[in-house]
Design a protein around this motif. Sequence first.
Motif, mmCIF file in Angstrom:
data_model
loop_
_atom_site.group_PDB
_atom_site.id
_atom_site.type_symbol
_atom_site.label_atom_id
_atom_site.label_comp_id
_atom_site.label_asym_id
_atom_site.label_seq_id
_atom_site.Cartn_x
_atom_site.Cartn_y
_atom_site.Cartn_z
ATOM 1 N N GLY A 196 0.801 -1.225 0.000
ATOM 2 C CA GLY A 196 0.000 0.000 0.000
ATOM 3 C C GLY A 196 0.828 1.267 0.000
ATOM 4 N N GLY A 197 2.145 1.151 0.151
ATOM 5 C CA GLY A 197 3.000 2.327 0.217
ATOM 6 C C GLY A 197 3.064 3.111 -1.077
ATOM 7 N N THR A 198 2.647 2.502 -2.178
ATOM 8 C CA THR A 198 2.579 3.189 -3.469
ATOM 9 C C THR A 198 1.143 3.525 -3.845
ATOM 10 O OG1 THR A 198 4.571 2.081 -4.266
ATOM 11 C CG2 THR A 198 3.098 2.987 -5.929
ATOM 12 N N THR A 199 0.254 2.550 -3.736
ATOM 13 C CA THR A 199 -1.118 2.745 -4.205
ATOM 14 C C THR A 199 -1.880 3.776 -3.373
ATOM 15 O OG1 THR A 199 -1.707 0.794 -2.892
ATOM 16 C CG2 THR A 199 -1.412 0.478 -5.268
ATOM 17 N N VAL A 200 -1.754 3.709 -2.059
ATOM 18 C CA VAL A 200 -2.524 4.632 -1.213
ATOM 19 C C VAL A 200 -2.131 6.086 -1.488
ATOM 20 C CG1 VAL A 200 -3.073 5.303 1.154
ATOM 21 C CG2 VAL A 200 -2.944 2.873 0.551
ATOM 22 N N PRO A 201 -0.838 6.443 -1.481
ATOM 23 C CA PRO A 201 -0.484 7.824 -1.830
ATOM 24 C C PRO A 201 -0.874 8.200 -3.258
ATOM 25 C CG PRO A 201 1.327 6.775 -0.664
ATOM 26 C CD PRO A 201 0.338 5.695 -1.001
ATOM 27 N N THR A 202 -0.676 7.293 -4.220
ATOM 28 C CA THR A 202 -1.009 7.610 -5.608
ATOM 29 C C THR A 202 -2.476 7.976 -5.757
ATOM 30 O OG1 THR A 202 0.726 6.153 -6.465
ATOM 31 C CG2 THR A 202 -1.059 6.725 -7.973
ATOM 32 N N VAL A 229 -3.083 -2.803 7.363
ATOM 33 C CA VAL A 229 -4.092 -3.714 6.813
ATOM 34 C C VAL A 229 -4.678 -4.583 7.926
ATOM 35 C CG1 VAL A 229 -4.463 -5.707 5.319
ATOM 36 C CG2 VAL A 229 -3.169 -3.753 4.472
ATOM 37 N N LEU A 230 -3.828 -5.138 8.768
ATOM 38 C CA LEU A 230 -4.310 -5.984 9.865
ATOM 39 C C LEU A 230 -5.200 -5.195 10.822
ATOM 40 C CD1 LEU A 230 -1.033 -7.993 10.541
ATOM 41 C CD2 LEU A 230 -3.191 -8.941 9.709
ATOM 42 N N GLU A 231 -4.828 -3.968 11.109
ATOM 43 C CA GLU A 231 -5.646 -3.137 11.998
ATOM 44 C C GLU A 231 -7.041 -2.922 11.424
ATOM 45 O OE1 GLU A 231 -3.613 0.490 12.962
ATOM 46 O OE2 GLU A 231 -1.761 -0.552 13.463
ATOM 47 N N ARG A 232 -7.103 -2.636 10.120
ATOM 48 C CA ARG A 232 -8.399 -2.391 9.478
ATOM 49 C C ARG A 232 -9.226 -3.676 9.394
ATOM 50 N NH1 ARG A 232 -12.641 -1.531 8.384
ATOM 51 N NH2 ARG A 232 -12.377 -0.983 10.570
ATOM 52 N N LEU A 233 -8.578 -4.796 9.119
ATOM 53 C CA LEU A 233 -9.298 -6.067 9.053
ATOM 54 C C LEU A 233 -9.997 -6.371 10.369
ATOM 55 C CD1 LEU A 233 -6.686 -8.254 7.129
ATOM 56 C CD2 LEU A 233 -8.951 -7.593 6.288
ATOM 57 N N LEU A 234 -9.291 -6.114 11.470
ATOM 58 C CA LEU A 234 -9.806 -6.492 12.785
ATOM 59 C C LEU A 234 -10.592 -5.379 13.471
ATOM 60 C CD1 LEU A 234 -6.697 -8.440 14.095
ATOM 61 C CD2 LEU A 234 -8.870 -9.397 13.309
ATOM 62 N N GLY A 235 -10.665 -4.203 12.859
ATOM 63 C CA GLY A 235 -11.366 -3.099 13.503
ATOM 64 C C GLY A 235 -10.606 -2.494 14.659
ATOM 65 N N LEU A 236 -9.290 -2.605 14.640
ATOM 66 C CA LEU A 236 -8.482 -2.026 15.718
ATOM 67 C C LEU A 236 -8.462 -0.509 15.665
ATOM 68 C CD1 LEU A 236 -5.398 -4.457 15.670
ATOM 69 C CD2 LEU A 236 -7.361 -4.488 17.214
ATOM 70 N N ASP A 237 -8.938 0.065 14.562
ATOM 71 C CA ASP A 237 -8.999 1.511 14.419
ATOM 72 C C ASP A 237 -10.297 2.093 14.964
ATOM 73 O OD1 ASP A 237 -10.725 0.485 12.551
ATOM 74 O OD2 ASP A 237 -9.755 1.361 10.805
ATOM 75 N N GLY A 238 -11.115 1.254 15.616
ATOM 76 C CA GLY A 238 -12.352 1.730 16.220
ATOM 77 C C GLY A 238 -13.574 1.614 15.323
ATOM 78 N N ARG A 239 -13.376 1.221 14.078
ATOM 79 C CA ARG A 239 -14.500 1.020 13.157
ATOM 80 C C ARG A 239 -14.833 -0.468 13.079
ATOM 81 N NH1 ARG A 239 -13.060 2.875 7.685
ATOM 82 N NH2 ARG A 239 -10.876 2.549 8.260
ATOM 83 N N PRO A 240 -15.986 -0.825 12.513
ATOM 84 C CA PRO A 240 -16.336 -2.247 12.429
ATOM 85 C C PRO A 240 -15.285 -3.036 11.663
ATOM 86 C CG PRO A 240 -18.249 -0.889 11.959
ATOM 87 C CD PRO A 240 -17.086 0.044 12.036
ATOM 88 N N ALA A 241 -15.100 -4.279 12.054
ATOM 89 C CA ALA A 241 -14.150 -5.153 11.376
ATOM 90 C C ALA A 241 -14.558 -5.332 9.911
ATOM 91 C CB ALA A 241 -14.086 -6.499 12.075
ATOM 92 N N THR A 242 -13.593 -5.613 9.068
ATOM 93 C CA THR A 242 -13.837 -5.765 7.637
ATOM 94 C C THR A 242 -14.606 -7.055 7.353
ATOM 95 O OG1 THR A 242 -11.789 -4.587 7.144
ATOM 96 C CG2 THR A 242 -12.711 -5.944 5.382
ATOM 97 N N PRO A 243 -15.676 -6.992 6.585
ATOM 98 C CA PRO A 243 -16.446 -8.207 6.275
ATOM 99 C C PRO A 243 -15.725 -9.088 5.263
ATOM 100 C CG PRO A 243 -17.358 -6.338 5.095
ATOM 101 C CD PRO A 243 -16.293 -5.785 6.009
ATOM 102 N N ALA A 244 -16.217 -10.306 5.097
ATOM 103 C CA ALA A 244 -15.648 -11.231 4.113
ATOM 104 C C ALA A 244 -15.637 -10.576 2.741
ATOM 105 C CB ALA A 244 -16.472 -12.515 4.074
ATOM 106 N N GLY A 245 -14.584 -10.838 2.007
ATOM 107 C CA GLY A 245 -14.438 -10.258 0.680
ATOM 108 C C GLY A 245 -13.015 -10.442 0.204
ATOM 109 N N LEU A 246 -12.741 -10.012 -1.015
ATOM 110 C CA LEU A 246 -11.403 -10.082 -1.610
ATOM 111 C C LEU A 246 -10.922 -8.654 -1.802
ATOM 112 C CD1 LEU A 246 -9.288 -12.083 -2.820
ATOM 113 C CD2 LEU A 246 -10.366 -11.685 -5.043
ATOM 114 N N TYR A 247 -9.764 -8.327 -1.244
ATOM 115 C CA TYR A 247 -9.322 -6.944 -1.182
ATOM 116 C C TYR A 247 -7.866 -6.780 -1.611
ATOM 117 C CZ TYR A 247 -13.345 -6.624 2.020
ATOM 118 O OH TYR A 247 -14.598 -6.691 2.581
ATOM 119 N N PHE A 248 -7.569 -5.571 -2.128
ATOM 120 C CA PHE A 248 -6.210 -5.076 -2.221
ATOM 121 C C PHE A 248 -5.973 -4.173 -1.001
ATOM 122 C CE2 PHE A 248 -6.603 -5.462 -7.046
ATOM 123 C CZ PHE A 248 -5.727 -6.543 -7.122
ATOM 124 N N PRO A 249 -4.722 -3.965 -0.589
ATOM 125 C CA PRO A 249 -4.457 -3.092 0.568
ATOM 126 C C PRO A 249 -5.029 -1.688 0.428
ATOM 127 C CG PRO A 249 -2.530 -4.429 0.145
ATOM 128 C CD PRO A 249 -3.489 -4.702 -0.984
#
Length: 334
Positions: free
Chosen positions: A130-136, A288-308
């Motif tokens: 994600g170090g390239t895609t997110v900033p881009t 990515v792990l934080e967002r998957l598990l909801g460690l950022d205070g938002r709901p955990a990521t639901p099942a799906g196929l994702y890019f970072p």
Amino acid sequence: MSNDPILLIGGAGHVGRWTARSLRAAHPDLPLLIGGRDRARAEQAAADLHAEAVVIDDTVADLGLGHRRVSAIATLFTDQRLTALQLAQARGVPHLSISPGIVELGPEVAAYMHRPQAAPVVLGTEWMVGGTTVPTLAFAKAFGRIDDISIGALLDEQDAFGPAAEADLERQTRTLPVALARQGGAYVWRAGDDLKTSFRAVDGTKMEASAFSPNDVLGLATATGAPNVRFSLAVGVSSSRRRGEPLSTEIIIELTGTDHAGRPLRRRHAILHPAGQMPLTGLGTALVLERLLGLDGRPATPAGLYFPYQLIGPDTYFKRLAQAGGEVMELEAV
């Protein structure tokens, strides 16, 4: 949020250690499980990281964990058996892998398609996770239309490579004879002399490079609709070392198109880290792990196929990048 530990398979390596440090910095009490084939090495890394060690056996369905519960699994090397992904699906926990190249996506995608509701699955082989895609994609917001995306990644030849990372880079740059790009709106495979390319480093030095195809090419082309997307990789002397300073890693992002009023626009930025590639890779993996598990205070990521880049918000990324010692620079377009 689960109190079960995150399992970092390959956690004793460079990426694993930086991932654990990034997670620890944001979540000091987060339980981590350092998994590896070598018990002594895993235990040493776990002691350094205030975590727990476990021996991983990828020839058995439970990885040797038995009934031990985990909240997520990150595979930090190429798992040719897909044992970790299959276990994550069986237990309904998120899975992230960061090593398989574009031409190796098939097995992971097939595993997801077979059980799409089982768990979130992240195809994490974007440059620096994600170090390239997110900033881009953040820089792309200034454009009404993007015609060309050119990414140049510079690894210092003195940068630290763990055995797994070195094997991944060797496989994806030397043993695979082609690289994917988007050209004139079509996906093309660059081969032979067409693999040779170049870009300007932060200090303006022309770097001889090779066409490379991490998942960034697919993701950026799809997200922006840009008809031309290319990624170049150079291994050499970083700009900081040419100034007599320690090595660094550089990502050069150049966007060409029109602004929202239809006027020509060209922007060039750099993402830098003075400690090389591994801190950025570890940061992306941790976010990515934080967002998957909801460690950022938002709901955990639901099942799906994702890019970072679909999971990491730009504001979060830039904030944590600065905290980790990284830098964003706006460069003069060339």
